[in-house]
Scaffold this motif. Structure first.
Motif, PDB file in Angstrom:
ATOM      1  N   SER B 175       9.726 -10.716  -3.077  1.00  0.00           N
ATOM      2  CA  SER B 175       8.628  -9.989  -4.010  1.00  0.00           C
ATOM      3  C   SER B 175       7.263 -10.378  -3.902  1.00  0.00           C
ATOM      4  O   SER B 175       6.454  -9.570  -4.080  1.00  0.00           O
ATOM      5  N   ARG B 178       5.898  -8.312  -1.061  1.00  0.00           N
ATOM      6  CA  ARG B 178       5.741  -6.860  -1.210  1.00  0.00           C
ATOM      7  C   ARG B 178       4.804  -6.726  -1.931  1.00  0.00           C
ATOM      8  O   ARG B 178       3.697  -5.975  -1.805  1.00  0.00           O
ATOM      9  N   ALA B 179       4.455  -7.640  -3.113  1.00  0.00           N
ATOM     10  CA  ALA B 179       3.470  -7.652  -3.987  1.00  0.00           C
ATOM     11  C   ALA B 179       2.039  -8.128  -3.205  1.00  0.00           C
ATOM     12  O   ALA B 179       1.069  -7.427  -3.449  1.00  0.00           O
ATOM     13  N   GLU B 182       0.502  -5.347  -1.488  1.00  0.00           N
ATOM     14  CA  GLU B 182      -0.037  -4.266  -2.391  1.00  0.00           C
ATOM     15  C   GLU B 182      -1.397  -4.887  -2.846  1.00  0.00           C
ATOM     16  O   GLU B 182      -2.822  -4.206  -2.480  1.00  0.00           O
ATOM     17  N   ASP B 183      -1.562  -6.226  -3.015  1.00  0.00           N
ATOM     18  CA  ASP B 183      -2.799  -6.789  -3.563  1.00  0.00           C
ATOM     19  C   ASP B 183      -2.759  -8.058  -3.457  1.00  0.00           C
ATOM     20  O   ASP B 183      -2.305  -8.892  -4.494  1.00  0.00           O
ATOM     21  N   LYS B 293       4.715   6.051   3.313  1.00  0.00           N
ATOM     22  CA  LYS B 293       4.084   6.758   2.051  1.00  0.00           C
ATOM     23  C   LYS B 293       2.941   7.797   2.503  1.00  0.00           C
ATOM     24  O   LYS B 293       2.179   7.342   3.170  1.00  0.00           O
TER      25      LYS B 293
END
Lengths: 233, 295
Positions: B175, B178-179, B182-183, B293
């Motif tokens: 996690s 993955r986080a 993103e940022d 995506k």
């Protein structure tokens, strides 16, 4: 008693642009302060500089007796400061529960997951959905909730009410008052003056990268003329 | 004899197996590339060289130290991963703030350096690596003959891919990963040591490439050029799967391996280009890739 967070002569730059021109502010333990000011005056930059996200900075930042100026970004949180960004920063590839559990614990005394779900029942219902499937208000709740779990002593909150419905804003106000009861220290950046006047103990007014006024909430009626002029509210 | 489209079943099965084997390597390599690209935003051109390095480390361990296949299977990827960690910490990490092109150029240069060095010492020809005794021989499945080592490679790569997928999707560390994809700045502001996470991620990708190299050693010859040959296809796999998509890289790796194998049955001449034809079609119809995506 020395303030929990003490900022003096803070200057900061985004690349070549000089944004903060010597910010002075202090926050006592358990206090909620609110930084008011028009857009682009450096309110968000102040929070980001305290956090260390903006590394091009000079001046003094002390938290709980520790100097934060030469501390790397991931150690600022360990000192006990939690940041809730304006854009909330909910991760789309993580579930609500994973978002909540993401920030590592920095100290004992944080809220348990059960306590958080009691305070934010919506989040419990939706704990398995992707973070960004939440409404704006729920995302704001989640962004705050995940910091509360970590045991941070001080919360930096950037415009928590922005774009939210009045009933949600009221709920966020309730949460902030609950946090104050628990002794949380809060630095709030807000454009919503009415909201801020219900939760803050003290105000700073920011203009062109500096604090130009500071007053307690009791003094608010006397300051309205000045606020109307600087904020245009 | 059973036939499909006029070709005997045995031929189909043989090529399906070959496709699955190639797909196993594509999947493991593109998985590492996808993980690295997702978090570091670096297109790791050194991936083929790391794969070759894994095979060579296993070979050198066998010839110089007498370390057998099973120990090499664990040790060689660790050696490659450690090398990857050092490279990331000392060099690659300095390039993150610059244009992504610098990362690509750096890893491309690194690949040339590694491959050139091995060519200088070992020449361009391949060297054999013996199949471990326990996996030698084969078995008759009735419709085809399965060399046991090849079956092992397919199973091992499936297990490894599944394990990495679970690590990323189901664990706390995953996690963070993955986080951070993103940022990264926000995750670091929560108190996560993101620079360390980047190093570990590059090491993981490098280790996966090294593991693929050890698995490949007994099948293909161990040669300094083995990475160059496979890396272009692996890039096509990543593009078809969707840049940065973990599941996309795994699934597409196997699918394209199988597509390549089955094409050999019908029209062998096309088997070398079928992956690139599929890539072109996917890019026209779904530019973000099959699992990417839409952005």
């Amino acid at each position: 008693m020395a303030p929990l967070l003490n900022v003096a002569g803070l200057q900061a730059w985004y690349g070549e642009s000089h944004i903060l021109h010597g910010v002075d502010l202090h926050v006592n333990a358990g206090e909620t302060i609110c930084i008011l000011g028009r857009n682009g005056m450096g309110k968000t930059t102040t929070l980001r500089s305290i956090m260390g996200i903006l590394s091009k900075r000079t001046g003094k930042i002390e938290f709980d007796g520790a100097d934060l100026m030469n501390v790397t970004l991931h150690r600022t949180a360990r000192a006990g400061i939690g940041f809730v960004p304006e854009e909330r920063g909910i991760f789309a590839t993580l579930s609500v529960q994973e978002n909540l559990m993401l920030p590592p614990k920095v100290a004992d005394g944080g809220m348990s997951v059960d306590e958080i779900y009691n305070l934010f029942p919506n989040l419990k219902e939706r704990r398995n959905s992707p973070g960004t499937k939440l409404s704006g208000g729920e995302q704001q709740m989640l962004a705050m909730a995940r910091i509360l779990r970590t045991g941070a002593k001080c919360l930096l909150l950037d415009e928590p009410t922005e774009g939210l419905a009045p009933v949600i804003i009221q709920a966020i106000g309730d949460v902030l008052r609950e946090l104050k009861k628990r002794g949380m220290t809060v630095v709030l950046v807000e454009q919503n003056f009415r909201f801020a006047s219900k939760v803050a103990d003290r105000f700073y007014v920011m203009d062109h990268g500096k604090m130009i006024a500071e007053f307690p909430v009791a003094d608010l009626p006397n300051q309205m003329t000045m606020l109307n002029e600087t904020l245009g509210v | 004899m059973t036939t499909i489209f006029g070709y005997p079943l045995v031929v189909w099965m043989g090529q399906l197996l070959l496709g699955l084997i190639n797909g196993s390597f594509y999947a493991m390599l593109s998985l590492g590339l996808a993980v690295i690209f997702g978090l570091l935003r670096v297109i790791n051109f050194a991936h083929g060289a790391l794969y070759m390095l894994g095979a060579f480390v296993a070979l050198l361990m066998a010839t110089h130290l007498g370390i057998n296949y099973w120990f090499a299977l664990v040790l060689a990827p660790l050696v490659v991963a450690a090398g990857g960690a050092v490279v990331e910490r000392t060099m690659l990490s300095r390039l993150y703030k610059l244009d992504p092109l610098y990362g690509l150029l750096f890893t491309f240069g690194l690949a040339l350096l590694i491959e050139g060095t091995f060519r200088y010492f070992f020449g361009a020809s391949g060297q054999p690596y013996a199949v471990p005794g326990a996996l030698a021989g084969g078995m008759n499945l009735g419709f085809m003959f399965l060399p046991i080592y090849r079956g092992w490679v397919i199973v091992a790569s499936l297990v490894v891919c599944l394990a990495v997928w679970l690590l990323i999707e189901k664990t706390k560390l995953g996690s963070y990963l993955r986080a951070s994809t993103e940022d990264p700045v926000l995750v670091q502001s929560f108190g996560v040591n993101v620079p360390l996470l980047l190093t570990l991620t590059y090491a993981l990708g490098a280790g996966l490439a090294g593991l693929a190299g050890v698995l490949a050693a007994p099948i293909y010859q161990v040669s300094p050029l083995m990475g160059t040959n496979i890396i272009i296809i692996v890039f096509a796999v990543v593009v078809v799967g969707g840049m940065g998509s973990i599941l996309g890289a795994i699934v597409t790796g196997y699918l394209l391996g199988i597509a390549e194998g089955l094409t050999k049955v019908i029209y062998p001449e096309a088997s070398n280009i079928v992956i690139f034809v599929i890539m072109a079609i996917v890019l026209i119809l779904r530019p973000a890739g099959l699992f990417g995506k839409d952005a």
